[in-house]
Scaffold this motif. Structure first.
Motif, PDB file in Angstrom:
ATOM      1  N   ARG A   9      53.772 -40.721  65.126  1.00  0.00           N
ATOM      2  CA  ARG A   9      52.980 -41.327  64.056  1.00  0.00           C
ATOM      3  C   ARG A   9      53.803 -41.469  62.780  1.00  0.00           C
ATOM      4  O   ARG A   9      53.797 -42.516  62.135  1.00  0.00           O
ATOM      5  CB  ARG A   9      51.733 -40.492  63.780  1.00  0.00           C
ATOM      6  N   GLU A  10      54.534 -40.437  62.420  1.00  0.00           N
ATOM      7  CA  GLU A  10      55.329 -40.481  61.193  1.00  0.00           C
ATOM      8  C   GLU A  10      56.372 -41.588  61.263  1.00  0.00           C
ATOM      9  O   GLU A  10      56.585 -42.324  60.291  1.00  0.00           O
ATOM     10  CB  GLU A  10      56.001 -39.123  60.954  1.00  0.00           C
ATOM     11  N   SER A  40      40.975 -48.491  59.877  1.00  0.00           N
ATOM     12  CA  SER A  40      41.385 -47.098  60.065  1.00  0.00           C
ATOM     13  C   SER A  40      40.299 -46.136  59.587  1.00  0.00           C
ATOM     14  O   SER A  40      39.565 -46.424  58.635  1.00  0.00           O
ATOM     15  CB  SER A  40      42.686 -46.821  59.290  1.00  0.00           C
ATOM     16  N   GLU A  74      46.599 -42.171  56.498  1.00  0.00           N
ATOM     17  CA  GLU A  74      47.212 -43.437  56.897  1.00  0.00           C
ATOM     18  C   GLU A  74      46.901 -44.525  55.878  1.00  0.00           C
ATOM     19  O   GLU A  74      47.776 -45.304  55.475  1.00  0.00           O
ATOM     20  CB  GLU A  74      46.688 -43.845  58.276  1.00  0.00           C
ATOM     21  N   GLU A  78      48.905 -44.104  52.739  1.00  0.00           N
ATOM     22  CA  GLU A  78      50.316 -44.430  52.916  1.00  0.00           C
ATOM     23  C   GLU A  78      50.564 -45.932  53.020  1.00  0.00           C
ATOM     24  O   GLU A  78      51.619 -46.417  52.605  1.00  0.00           O
ATOM     25  CB  GLU A  78      50.856 -43.726  54.162  1.00  0.00           C
ATOM     26  N   LEU A  79      49.605 -46.677  53.565  1.00  0.00           N
ATOM     27  CA  LEU A  79      49.863 -48.075  53.914  1.00  0.00           C
ATOM     28  C   LEU A  79      49.127 -49.103  53.060  1.00  0.00           C
ATOM     29  O   LEU A  79      49.645 -50.198  52.826  1.00  0.00           O
ATOM     30  CB  LEU A  79      49.495 -48.319  55.385  1.00  0.00           C
ATOM     31  N   THR A 114      47.595 -46.185  64.865  1.00  0.00           N
ATOM     32  CA  THR A 114      48.302 -44.936  65.179  1.00  0.00           C
ATOM     33  C   THR A 114      47.409 -43.907  65.866  1.00  0.00           C
ATOM     34  O   THR A 114      47.812 -42.756  66.030  1.00  0.00           O
ATOM     35  CB  THR A 114      48.895 -44.301  63.902  1.00  0.00           C
ATOM     36  N   THR A 115      46.230 -44.331  66.318  1.00  0.00           N
ATOM     37  CA  THR A 115      45.258 -43.378  66.875  1.00  0.00           C
ATOM     38  C   THR A 115      45.815 -42.589  68.048  1.00  0.00           C
ATOM     39  O   THR A 115      45.586 -41.390  68.170  1.00  0.00           O
ATOM     40  CB  THR A 115      43.978 -44.121  67.320  1.00  0.00           C
ATOM     41  N   GLU A 174      43.200 -49.536  64.195  1.00  0.00           N
ATOM     42  CA  GLU A 174      43.533 -48.134  64.474  1.00  0.00           C
ATOM     43  C   GLU A 174      44.916 -48.019  65.114  1.00  0.00           C
ATOM     44  O   GLU A 174      45.075 -47.498  66.228  1.00  0.00           O
ATOM     45  CB  GLU A 174      42.476 -47.518  65.407  1.00  0.00           C
ATOM     46  N   ASP A 211      41.562 -42.979  59.193  1.00  0.00           N
ATOM     47  CA  ASP A 211      42.519 -41.954  58.767  1.00  0.00           C
ATOM     48  C   ASP A 211      42.840 -42.124  57.287  1.00  0.00           C
ATOM     49  O   ASP A 211      43.561 -43.049  56.892  1.00  0.00           O
ATOM     50  CB  ASP A 211      43.789 -42.083  59.620  1.00  0.00           C
ATOM     51  N   ILE A 271      54.533 -45.050  61.070  1.00  0.00           N
ATOM     52  CA  ILE A 271      54.077 -45.298  59.693  1.00  0.00           C
ATOM     53  C   ILE A 271      55.245 -45.780  58.834  1.00  0.00           C
ATOM     54  O   ILE A 271      55.128 -46.750  58.072  1.00  0.00           O
ATOM     55  CB  ILE A 271      53.460 -44.024  59.067  1.00  0.00           C
TER      56      ILE A 271
END
Length: 219
Positions: free
Chosen positions: A167-168, A189, A194, A197-198, A159-160, A157, A191, A171
């Motif tokens: 966060r942006e 995660s 997220e 994106e990853l 970016t929690t 987690e 999210d 990331i």
């Protein structure tokens, strides 16, 4: 550096059966409900928990083999981990937190300053973690993991605790890092954005409940 996991963890009335194979330069996202074993999976890879049965291999390097009793201690695995909450050392400065462990050899190198700049930590290097916000603490934890030489990167987690703007940026930094990282990344995660994106692949822990809770993770 592919990682192969065929590992059963038994604890009281809980069983976690993990069968994963993740290739180098891949980002595997693990999802699942709370308490399903996501963090326990990371703990087995990092060496904080041992398999009850089965084994974990990084190429030909044995991390854990329950049959033979072979178990490689965490400090020798070449694994970097970002835990929930950062897990920083409150008595150390930001600089010493970032360079703690395998990163110490990179202190004052161009790589150190590059990572510090990526996470916007230049003005915080002399600070102690108790003076930082939750988002700042998480950026320090990520910087430490990215700086340390590793073959496996575990992110729980990551970016929690970050606000939207932080966060942006984080990331984007992670995306750029993954492009040049030759190891394996495993991301826990909840999210969906997220993960989209990853991650290059996604595995969900499936849970069945009876007298014993059984969780299975396949990828």
């Amino acid at each position: 550096m592919s990682i192969k996991i065929d590992c059963l963890l038994e604890r009281n009335n809980f069983k976690l059966d993990v069968q994963l194979e993740v290739e180098p330069r891949s980002v595997l996202a693990i999802t699942g409900e709370n308490g399903s074993g996501k963090t326990s999976t990371l703990d087995m890879i990092s060496g904080l928990l041992a398999c009850t049965e089965g084994k974990i291999l990084l190429n030909d390097k044995v991390f854990d083999d329950a049959t033979t009793g072979e178990f490689l201690q965490p400090e020798f695995r070449g694994v970097s981990t970002v835990f929930q909450g950062g897990s920083l050392f409150n008595h150390l400065s930001v600089t010493r937190n970032i360079t703690f462990g395998r990163g110490i050899a990179l202190k004052d190198t161009s790589r150190f300053h590059e990572v510090v700049a990526q996470f916007n930590l230049e003005s915080l290097l002399s600070h102690k973690p108790s003076t930082l916000s939750g988002g700042q603490r998480q950026r320090v934890a990520l910087a430490r993991a990215f700086l340390a030489p590793s073959e496996v990167l575990l992110l729980d987690e990551p970016t929690t605790s970050l606000d939207v703007n932080s966060r942006e940026g984080v990331i984007k930094t992670m995306q750029n890092f993954f492009k040049t990282y030759d190891g394996v990344v495993i991301l826990v995660s909840h999210d969906g954005a997220e993960i989209a994106e990853l991650a290059t692949q996604v595995a969900k822990i499936e849970v069945s409940r009876g007298k014993t809770t059984e969780a299975k993770l396949r990828a």
